[in-house]
Scaffold this motif. Structure first.
Motif, PDB file in Angstrom:
ATOM      1  N   ALA A 154      11.957  13.399  -6.185  1.00  0.00           N
ATOM      2  CA  ALA A 154      12.193  12.263  -6.372  1.00  0.00           C
ATOM      3  C   ALA A 154      10.822  10.669  -5.810  1.00  0.00           C
ATOM      4  N   LEU A 155      11.197  10.829  -4.626  1.00  0.00           N
ATOM      5  CA  LEU A 155      10.027  10.545  -3.483  1.00  0.00           C
ATOM      6  C   LEU A 155       9.024  10.784  -3.140  1.00  0.00           C
ATOM      7  N   GLY A 156       8.530  11.765  -3.564  1.00  0.00           N
ATOM      8  CA  GLY A 156       6.976  12.948  -3.531  1.00  0.00           C
ATOM      9  C   GLY A 156       6.808  12.488  -4.562  1.00  0.00           C
ATOM     10  N   LEU A 157       7.429  12.246  -5.626  1.00  0.00           N
ATOM     11  CA  LEU A 157       6.939  12.309  -7.411  1.00  0.00           C
ATOM     12  C   LEU A 157       6.704  10.929  -7.074  1.00  0.00           C
ATOM     13  N   ALA A 158       7.454  10.482  -6.591  1.00  0.00           N
ATOM     14  CA  ALA A 158       6.855   8.301  -6.415  1.00  0.00           C
ATOM     15  C   ALA A 158       5.574   7.604  -6.196  1.00  0.00           C
ATOM     16  N   LEU A 159       5.483   9.029  -5.126  1.00  0.00           N
ATOM     17  CA  LEU A 159       4.621   8.449  -4.441  1.00  0.00           C
ATOM     18  C   LEU A 159       3.601   9.348  -4.747  1.00  0.00           C
ATOM     19  N   ALA A 160       2.854  10.392  -5.451  1.00  0.00           N
ATOM     20  CA  ALA A 160       1.807  10.582  -6.161  1.00  0.00           C
ATOM     21  C   ALA A 160       2.049   9.886  -7.044  1.00  0.00           C
ATOM     22  N   ILE A 161       2.240   9.597  -7.962  1.00  0.00           N
ATOM     23  CA  ILE A 161       2.373   8.779  -9.396  1.00  0.00           C
ATOM     24  C   ILE A 161       1.185   7.410  -8.287  1.00  0.00           C
ATOM     25  N   GLN A 162       1.856   7.182  -7.398  1.00  0.00           N
ATOM     26  CA  GLN A 162       1.167   5.333  -6.842  1.00  0.00           C
ATOM     27  C   GLN A 162      -0.171   6.259  -6.379  1.00  0.00           C
TER      28      GLN A 162
END
Length: 127
Positions: free
Chosen positions: A44-52
């Motif tokens: 979840a956190l990794g995906l949020a950062l990757a989207i950003q």
């Protein structure tokens, strides 16, 4: 694999803190740490950062294809951990015996079952 090793080391090092934070103060066992390592929420956190990163492109310092690559690999890793770890975690819990009831609990359930059977047979009218 490296992420899991780091997570395992971090959880093993924080066992005293986790025991102190538990509601009943019980010690966190090694099987508990293994389940937390294997079944822990990742992505979840990794995906949020990757989207950003893919959206902002690090303030224009990276190319759009690099941002897309970051999102692709992070999404793939999150998907793999969900598919592999989520499917195999129940088997790991069963293998480690974490949910296995204690002998006392088994004895109590067996005793209660026997008493209920005796009560039931006493209440049946004799034909």
């Amino acid at each position: 694999l490296i992420a899991m090793v780091v997570r395992l080391a971090m959880l093993m090092a924080s066992k005293p803190l986790l025991s102190w934070l538990s509601a009943d103060g019980s010690e966190v066992s090694v099987p508990d740490v293994l389940v937390m390592t294997w079944g822990g929420l990742r992505g979840a956190l990794g995906l949020a950062l990757a989207i950003q990163v893919s959206k902002d492109l690090a303030g224009g310092r990276i190319k759009p294809e690099q941002g897309g690559r970051v999102l692709f690999y992070t999404g793939g890793l999150a998907c793999l951990t969900l598919v592999v770890n989520a499917v195999t975690c129940p088997r790991l819990v069963s293998y480690l015996g974490i949910t296995r009831p204690s002998q006392v609990k088994l004895w109590m359930v067996s005793n209660l079952h026997r008493q209920l059977e005796d009560l039931f047979t006493q209440q049946l009218p004799v034909a």
